[in-house]
Design a protein around this motif. Structure first.
Motif, PDB file in Angstrom:
ATOM      1  N   GLY A 105      42.289  41.286  37.463  1.00 12.66           N
ATOM      2  CA  GLY A 105      42.041  39.783  38.263  1.00 12.66           C
ATOM      3  C   GLY A 105      41.572  39.915  39.704  1.00 12.66           C
ATOM      4  N   GLN A 116      36.107  40.547  39.448  1.00 12.93           N
ATOM      5  CA  GLN A 116      37.003  40.894  38.401  1.00 12.93           C
ATOM      6  C   GLN A 116      36.672  41.372  37.197  1.00 12.93           C
ATOM      7  OE1 GLN A 116      39.518  37.387  37.828  1.00 12.93           O
ATOM      8  NE2 GLN A 116      38.349  36.124  39.500  1.00 12.93           N
ATOM      9  N   THR A 129      32.082  33.122  33.308  1.00 15.89           N
ATOM     10  CA  THR A 129      33.273  32.723  34.006  1.00 15.89           C
ATOM     11  C   THR A 129      34.198  33.808  34.071  1.00 15.89           C
ATOM     12  OG1 THR A 129      34.138  32.211  31.807  1.00 15.89           O
ATOM     13  CG2 THR A 129      32.700  30.660  32.693  1.00 15.89           C
ATOM     14  N   VAL A 130      35.448  33.456  34.847  1.00 15.76           N
ATOM     15  CA  VAL A 130      36.492  34.502  34.732  1.00 15.76           C
ATOM     16  C   VAL A 130      36.981  34.843  33.676  1.00 15.76           C
ATOM     17  CG1 VAL A 130      38.841  34.486  35.737  1.00 15.76           C
ATOM     18  CG2 VAL A 130      37.170  33.444  37.265  1.00 15.76           C
ATOM     19  N   GLU A 131      37.069  33.836  32.646  1.00 18.00           N
ATOM     20  CA  GLU A 131      37.828  34.049  31.330  1.00 18.00           C
ATOM     21  C   GLU A 131      36.813  35.063  30.571  1.00 18.00           C
ATOM     22  OE1 GLU A 131      37.257  31.072  32.677  1.00 18.00           O
ATOM     23  OE2 GLU A 131      39.438  30.616  33.017  1.00 18.00           O
ATOM     24  N   GLN A 132      35.264  34.885  30.811  1.00 16.37           N
ATOM     25  CA  GLN A 132      34.327  35.871  30.305  1.00 16.37           C
ATOM     26  C   GLN A 132      34.455  37.146  30.802  1.00 16.37           C
ATOM     27  OE1 GLN A 132      31.015  33.261  30.929  1.00 16.37           O
ATOM     28  NE2 GLN A 132      30.788  32.765  28.808  1.00 16.37           N
ATOM     29  N   THR A 134      36.674  38.787  32.298  1.00 18.85           N
ATOM     30  CA  THR A 134      38.019  39.584  32.070  1.00 18.85           C
ATOM     31  C   THR A 134      38.020  39.656  30.735  1.00 18.85           C
ATOM     32  OG1 THR A 134      39.029  37.397  32.230  1.00 18.85           O
ATOM     33  CG2 THR A 134      39.125  38.742  34.484  1.00 18.85           C
ATOM     34  N   ASP A 135      37.297  39.547  29.870  1.00 15.16           N
ATOM     35  CA  ASP A 135      37.341  40.146  28.417  1.00 15.16           C
ATOM     36  C   ASP A 135      36.220  41.406  28.411  1.00 15.16           C
ATOM     37  OD1 ASP A 135      35.555  39.690  25.771  1.00 15.16           O
ATOM     38  OD2 ASP A 135      37.397  39.137  25.434  1.00 15.16           O
TER      39      ASP A 135
END
Length: 191
Positions: A105, A116, A129-132, A134-135
């Motif tokens: 993160g 990230q 995006t952050v969610e993307q 970090t996948d």
């Protein structure tokens, strides 16, 4: 100097600076956990996984369960993208350098940017995006999309291919992970 040439030079310098500012704190953090080994010779698998041989001294780290899971996710995303083992080696070596295969993160005080994930991609640079990012599947697919755009990446040293995508301040640091990345691909590609 004509305007177009000047703008091109300034644009390249800006990218190099941005990559350097971004990679500096990450590389400093990454160096804390590196175990260096002597240069190793390439085995029979070298033709496909390490077609140019390794460059310089190689580093190696012991992987925990999470890191091994991330290796498998990178390999699965590489296969899903229709790319070969060499692409997986480049991807894993890049993730070893950028995050030690940890899905990081935001690093807070250790990193003044928004880098990230496994590849230390930045939402502000358009990686997602952050969610993307970090996948692991998404971030690997994004990295591979960039790799596909590098003309002749298959025929260049790993560190040059990775650097062209990542634009790091430490362009030669990817090379140190080539043997471990190749070993991991050889171990997990057919599982």
């Amino acid at each position: 100097m004509n305007t177009i040439l000047r703008k091109s030079i300034l644009g390249v310098a800006g990218l190099a600076f941005t990559g350097g500012v971004f990679a500096g704190p990450v590389a400093a953090h990454a160096a804390e956990t590196t175990t260096h080994a002597k240069p190793v010779s390439v085995t029979v698998q070298g033709d496909k996984l390490i077609p140019h041989g390794v460059q310089g001294a190689q580093s190696r780290i012991d992987l925990n369960d999470e890191q091994t899971k991330n290796v498998k996710a990178i390999i699965a995303a590489t296969k899903k993208a229709g790319m070969d083992e060499r692409a997986a080696v480049v991807s894993i070596a890049t993730a070893l350098q950028e995050s030690k295969l940890e899905n990081l993160g935001h690093l807070g005080d250790r990193n003044d940017h928004d880098s990230q994930g496994l590849f230390q991609q930045r939402p502000s640079s358009g990686w997602g995006t952050v969610e993307q990012i970090t996948d692991p599947e998404y971030s690997t697919t994004a990295f591979l999309k960039g790799l596909k755009q590098v003309d002749g990446w298959q025929d260049m040293p790993l560190t040059k291919a990775a650097q062209t995508v990542q634009v790091s301040a430490y362009p030669d640091h990817y090379a140190q992970w080539e043997q471990q990345a190749a070993d991991l691909v050889a171990q997990h590609w057919n599982k």
